[in-house]
Motif scaffolding. Structure first.
Motif, PDB file in Angstrom:
ATOM      1  N   ASP A 124       5.933  -6.601  -2.562  1.00  0.00           N
ATOM      2  CA  ASP A 124       5.807  -5.171  -2.277  1.00  0.00           C
ATOM      3  C   ASP A 124       4.683  -4.557  -3.131  1.00  0.00           C
ATOM      4  N   PRO A 125       3.705  -3.920  -2.497  1.00  0.00           N
ATOM      5  CA  PRO A 125       2.591  -3.355  -3.259  1.00  0.00           C
ATOM      6  C   PRO A 125       3.028  -2.318  -4.303  1.00  0.00           C
ATOM      7  N   VAL A 126       4.171  -1.694  -4.108  1.00  0.00           N
ATOM      8  CA  VAL A 126       4.685  -0.761  -5.114  1.00  0.00           C
ATOM      9  C   VAL A 126       4.964  -1.512  -6.418  1.00  0.00           C
ATOM     10  N   LEU A 127       5.517  -2.710  -6.286  1.00  0.00           N
ATOM     11  CA  LEU A 127       5.787  -3.530  -7.480  1.00  0.00           C
ATOM     12  C   LEU A 127       4.497  -4.088  -8.057  1.00  0.00           C
ATOM     13  N   GLN A 128       3.575  -4.483  -7.169  1.00  0.00           N
ATOM     14  CA  GLN A 128       2.283  -4.999  -7.661  1.00  0.00           C
ATOM     15  C   GLN A 128       1.618  -3.951  -8.554  1.00  0.00           C
ATOM     16  N   LYS A 129       1.653  -2.708  -8.082  1.00  0.00           N
ATOM     17  CA  LYS A 129       0.996  -1.626  -8.825  1.00  0.00           C
ATOM     18  C   LYS A 129       1.695  -1.391 -10.169  1.00  0.00           C
ATOM     19  N   ARG A 130       3.036  -1.443 -10.132  1.00  0.00           N
ATOM     20  CA  ARG A 130       3.796  -1.193 -11.358  1.00  0.00           C
ATOM     21  C   ARG A 130       3.469  -2.255 -12.420  1.00  0.00           C
ATOM     22  N   VAL A 131       3.388  -3.512 -11.985  1.00  0.00           N
ATOM     23  CA  VAL A 131       3.086  -4.587 -12.938  1.00  0.00           C
ATOM     24  C   VAL A 131       1.669  -4.437 -13.481  1.00  0.00           C
ATOM     25  N   HIS A 153       2.953  -0.756   5.102  1.00  0.00           N
ATOM     26  CA  HIS A 153       2.918  -0.166   3.753  1.00  0.00           C
ATOM     27  C   HIS A 153       1.480   0.004   3.281  1.00  0.00           C
ATOM     28  N   LYS A 154       0.621   0.432   4.201  1.00  0.00           N
ATOM     29  CA  LYS A 154      -0.798   0.460   3.886  1.00  0.00           C
ATOM     30  C   LYS A 154      -1.161   1.422   2.744  1.00  0.00           C
ATOM     31  N   PRO A 155      -0.602   2.644   2.710  1.00  0.00           N
ATOM     32  CA  PRO A 155      -0.998   3.537   1.609  1.00  0.00           C
ATOM     33  C   PRO A 155      -0.727   2.916   0.237  1.00  0.00           C
ATOM     34  N   ALA A 156       0.453   2.300   0.070  1.00  0.00           N
ATOM     35  CA  ALA A 156       0.775   1.678  -1.219  1.00  0.00           C
ATOM     36  C   ALA A 156      -0.161   0.504  -1.491  1.00  0.00           C
ATOM     37  N   LEU A 157      -0.478  -0.249  -0.444  1.00  0.00           N
ATOM     38  CA  LEU A 157      -1.370  -1.392  -0.601  1.00  0.00           C
ATOM     39  C   LEU A 157      -2.779  -0.934  -1.006  1.00  0.00           C
ATOM     40  N   LEU A 158      -3.244   0.149  -0.400  1.00  0.00           N
ATOM     41  CA  LEU A 158      -4.586   0.657  -0.734  1.00  0.00           C
ATOM     42  C   LEU A 158      -4.668   1.052  -2.207  1.00  0.00           C
ATOM     43  N   GLU A 159      -3.555   1.545  -2.749  1.00  0.00           N
ATOM     44  CA  GLU A 159      -3.513   1.868  -4.187  1.00  0.00           C
ATOM     45  C   GLU A 159      -3.708   0.617  -5.029  1.00  0.00           C
ATOM     46  N   VAL A 160      -3.084  -0.492  -4.599  1.00  0.00           N
ATOM     47  CA  VAL A 160      -3.218  -1.759  -5.336  1.00  0.00           C
ATOM     48  C   VAL A 160      -4.659  -2.270  -5.259  1.00  0.00           C
ATOM     49  N   LEU A 161      -5.238  -2.180  -4.064  1.00  0.00           N
ATOM     50  CA  LEU A 161      -6.587  -2.725  -3.860  1.00  0.00           C
ATOM     51  C   LEU A 161      -7.607  -2.067  -4.786  1.00  0.00           C
ATOM     52  N   LYS A 162      -7.404  -0.776  -5.066  1.00  0.00           N
ATOM     53  CA  LYS A 162      -8.327  -0.055  -5.962  1.00  0.00           C
ATOM     54  C   LYS A 162      -8.427  -0.715  -7.330  1.00  0.00           C
ATOM     55  N   GLY A 163      -7.326  -1.366  -7.749  1.00  0.00           N
ATOM     56  CA  GLY A 163      -7.311  -1.957  -9.087  1.00  0.00           C
ATOM     57  C   GLY A 163      -7.553  -3.452  -9.121  1.00  0.00           C
ATOM     58  N   LEU A 164      -7.931  -4.034  -7.990  1.00  0.00           N
ATOM     59  CA  LEU A 164      -8.119  -5.490  -7.942  1.00  0.00           C
ATOM     60  C   LEU A 164      -9.571  -5.910  -8.165  1.00  0.00           C
ATOM     61  N   ASP A 165      -9.735  -7.017  -8.882  1.00  0.00           N
ATOM     62  CA  ASP A 165     -11.060  -7.634  -8.955  1.00  0.00           C
ATOM     63  C   ASP A 165     -11.273  -8.579  -7.777  1.00  0.00           C
ATOM     64  N   VAL A 166     -10.238  -9.341  -7.443  1.00  0.00           N
ATOM     65  CA  VAL A 166     -10.346 -10.298  -6.342  1.00  0.00           C
ATOM     66  C   VAL A 166      -9.112 -10.185  -5.436  1.00  0.00           C
ATOM     67  N   LEU A 167      -9.363 -10.070  -4.157  1.00  0.00           N
ATOM     68  CA  LEU A 167      -8.277 -10.140  -3.173  1.00  0.00           C
ATOM     69  C   LEU A 167      -8.415 -11.460  -2.423  1.00  0.00           C
ATOM     70  N   LEU A 168      -7.308 -12.187  -2.297  1.00  0.00           N
ATOM     71  CA  LEU A 168      -7.313 -13.459  -1.542  1.00  0.00           C
ATOM     72  C   LEU A 168      -6.363 -13.329  -0.356  1.00  0.00           C
ATOM     73  N   ILE A 169      -6.908 -13.306   0.854  1.00  0.00           N
ATOM     74  CA  ILE A 169      -6.067 -13.201   2.058  1.00  0.00           C
ATOM     75  C   ILE A 169      -6.637 -14.105   3.149  1.00  0.00           C
ATOM     76  N   ASN A 170      -5.950 -14.201   4.290  1.00  0.00           N
ATOM     77  CA  ASN A 170      -6.467 -15.066   5.349  1.00  0.00           C
ATOM     78  C   ASN A 170      -7.237 -14.264   6.416  1.00  0.00           C
ATOM     79  N   ASP A 171      -7.822 -14.991   7.356  1.00  0.00           N
ATOM     80  CA  ASP A 171      -8.635 -14.382   8.421  1.00  0.00           C
ATOM     81  C   ASP A 171      -7.945 -13.229   9.135  1.00  0.00           C
ATOM     82  N   THR A 172      -6.710 -13.508   9.583  1.00  0.00           N
ATOM     83  CA  THR A 172      -5.967 -12.518  10.357  1.00  0.00           C
ATOM     84  C   THR A 172      -5.743 -11.268   9.509  1.00  0.00           C
ATOM     85  N   GLU A 173      -5.412 -11.494   8.236  1.00  0.00           N
ATOM     86  CA  GLU A 173      -5.106 -10.366   7.355  1.00  0.00           C
ATOM     87  C   GLU A 173      -6.330  -9.505   7.068  1.00  0.00           C
ATOM     88  N   VAL A 174      -7.484 -10.148   6.860  1.00  0.00           N
ATOM     89  CA  VAL A 174      -8.682  -9.346   6.550  1.00  0.00           C
ATOM     90  C   VAL A 174      -9.079  -8.518   7.773  1.00  0.00           C
TER      91      VAL A 174
END
Lengths: 304, 304
Positions: A124-131, A153-174
């Motif tokens: 859950d991106p809410v937990l990712q952000k908290r950690v 859960h895109k809004p919460a995920l977008l908050e996490v992405l702001k703080g990431l150096d590297v995102l690793l996802i697959n073709d479909t996800e990107v």
């Protein structure tokens, strides 16, 4: 440098054309930490149930992984049952029982506080952000996510992405995250959401790294090893992430060349993961085997 | 060394998300010979109808391609209409009018007799075999085929495979031909049918070369260029074949290193083909542009 990883530690029941296994040790944090443990110190934050016993604990301890952040809760551990009978590139989920994971509240041991590298596995991106916020000392943060969080859960995920150096996802996800079919355009859109680097995993076709300079067409492609038998692809993506981030965490300086090597080590660990069921292969590697396969990847791709 | 290619010269009407074109010059032999013409002399064997005029002829002549083997027949040229609106990796065929191609009887000009390289593009394997036998001087023979011939004309196709040095087909075709899902196992089975090398084209994920030594796990992967806009993928596979075989034909000696370079030049030509509709891009390249893109492919894949 030490990596802290937060994510799932689970039991998986898996069926593939090569056979069947009941209740293997699994989960993203498990695969990630085993793969990364060949490169650097790893610390896990997760929650497990009463079915997580000494045998499972030993899998982490034998690789020197710090399990003080694995909380024991009343009930059962996260359980997943799936099969790959029609398509080894795509799991068919039969059962997902969140169990103790449903109420997961990551608790970070104080001794983890000096981790300079942080991996936010697919939760859950809410937990990712908290950690992420609870570990301000982390200098480099990488993460994963999945279609479910992108879709609902895109809004919460977008908050996490702001703080990431590297995102690793697959073709479909990107493509889903960017809302664009073209991979380069999708990658550029995702890089604008925050991460300075994006790794797109293509399954049996390898992975592509896009840098912040993707706008100028800069990319790097690592192949996957053509394997004669894919026994079980479960955890290949998390093992890729573990090899990739584990290698980076072990470098004195994170140069463009280090990123390229990290892509290859990611592919190396992903290829090993597929060779046996569950974490079997990930538990019993040697650095020599890993480096020999790295050289095989070089031969597979280099002109001279 | 000169290459003779036998295959289709056609008109294509194409729709892609980037637009629409009516009756572009197309056909496998057209794309192949244009791509190969940047590396060596090319001679074409094909049949066209009365709609093939000076404008089409000029496309070949401007690239110095020998068209004495293009027979003019009464009627219309082969016509294909297709679209890629849902998936740029997979054409949807609307119309296939074989026209004069239905009664194609390849006639080989005597002046083509000294060609040391022969490319059998995707046509009826009975004709492929006839051309191969009529050119005993060819020292290296490569070929292509498609699902239709694999499914319904397998005995004739197997006869052709026995005489091939290199077979170039895509993922689906190699799996269908071998009756195996695993790529390495399928490649090995196909290599046992005759060709000493097999190139499997993966579309946007590049291509893999398997040698006769594939049994020992020997393979080479060339990437595809992550393109920001795929205008029209028609002919990308034939352009790959033209770059690959054209490069080999230009070498004094065909070493393992030459094969690796050839895979990259194949990918380079395939990437150019997608950038504009029909053969537009293939007609107007320079060797400098080609070699610059080759270097881009090296950067995309090499660790140092």
């Amino acid at each position: 440098m030490a990596i802290t990883v937060v994510g799932s530690v689970a039991f998986d029941s898996i069926e593939t054309p090569a056979g069947k296994r009941d209740r293997c040790l699994g989960g993203a944090a498990t695969y990630f930490s085993l793969a990364a443990s060949y490169f650097t110190n790893v610390r896990v934050i997760a929650v497990v149930g009463e079915d997580f016993g000494k045998r499972q604990e030993a899998v982490f301890q034998e690789r020197g992984i710090d399990t003080r952040g694995i909380e024991r809760a009343k009930g059962k551990s996260f359980f997943w049952e799936g099969s790959y009978m029609d398509d080894l590139n795509q799991a068919k989920t039969h059962i997902t029982d969140l169990n103790v994971f449903a109420a997961f509240e990551p608790k970070i041991p104080e001794v983890y506080g000096d981790s300079e590298f942080l991996f936010l596995a697919n939760i859950d991106p809410v937990l990712q952000k908290r950690v992420r916020e609870a570990m301000p000392g982390a200098k480099m943060v990488a993460g994963d996510t999945m279609n479910y969080w992108i879709k609902d859960h895109k809004p919460a995920l977008l908050e996490v992405l702001k703080g990431l150096d590297v995102l690793l996802i697959n073709d479909t996800e990107v493509r889903m995250l960017a809302g664009k079919d073209n991979l380069v355009q999708a990658a550029r859109a995702v890089l604008e959401m925050g991460p300075s680097s994006l790794v797109v995993k293509h399954g049996e076709y390898g992975a592509t790294l896009f840098h912040g300079t993707a706008a100028k067409g800069k990319a790097f492609r690592a192949p996957a090893l053509p394997l004669e038998e894919v026994v079980d692809p479960t955890g290949a993506g998390d093992s890729f992430a573990g090899g990739f981030f584990g290698y980076l965490a072990a470098q004195k300086e994170i140069t463009p060349a280090a990123y390229r090597n990290a892509m290859f080590y990611g592919s190396v660990m992903g290829s090993f993961a597929c060779e046996r069921f569950g974490t079997e292969r990930m538990q019993q590697l040697s650095r020599k085997e890993i480096d020999e396969r790295f050289e095989l990847f070089r031969e597979l791709t280099h002109l001279d």
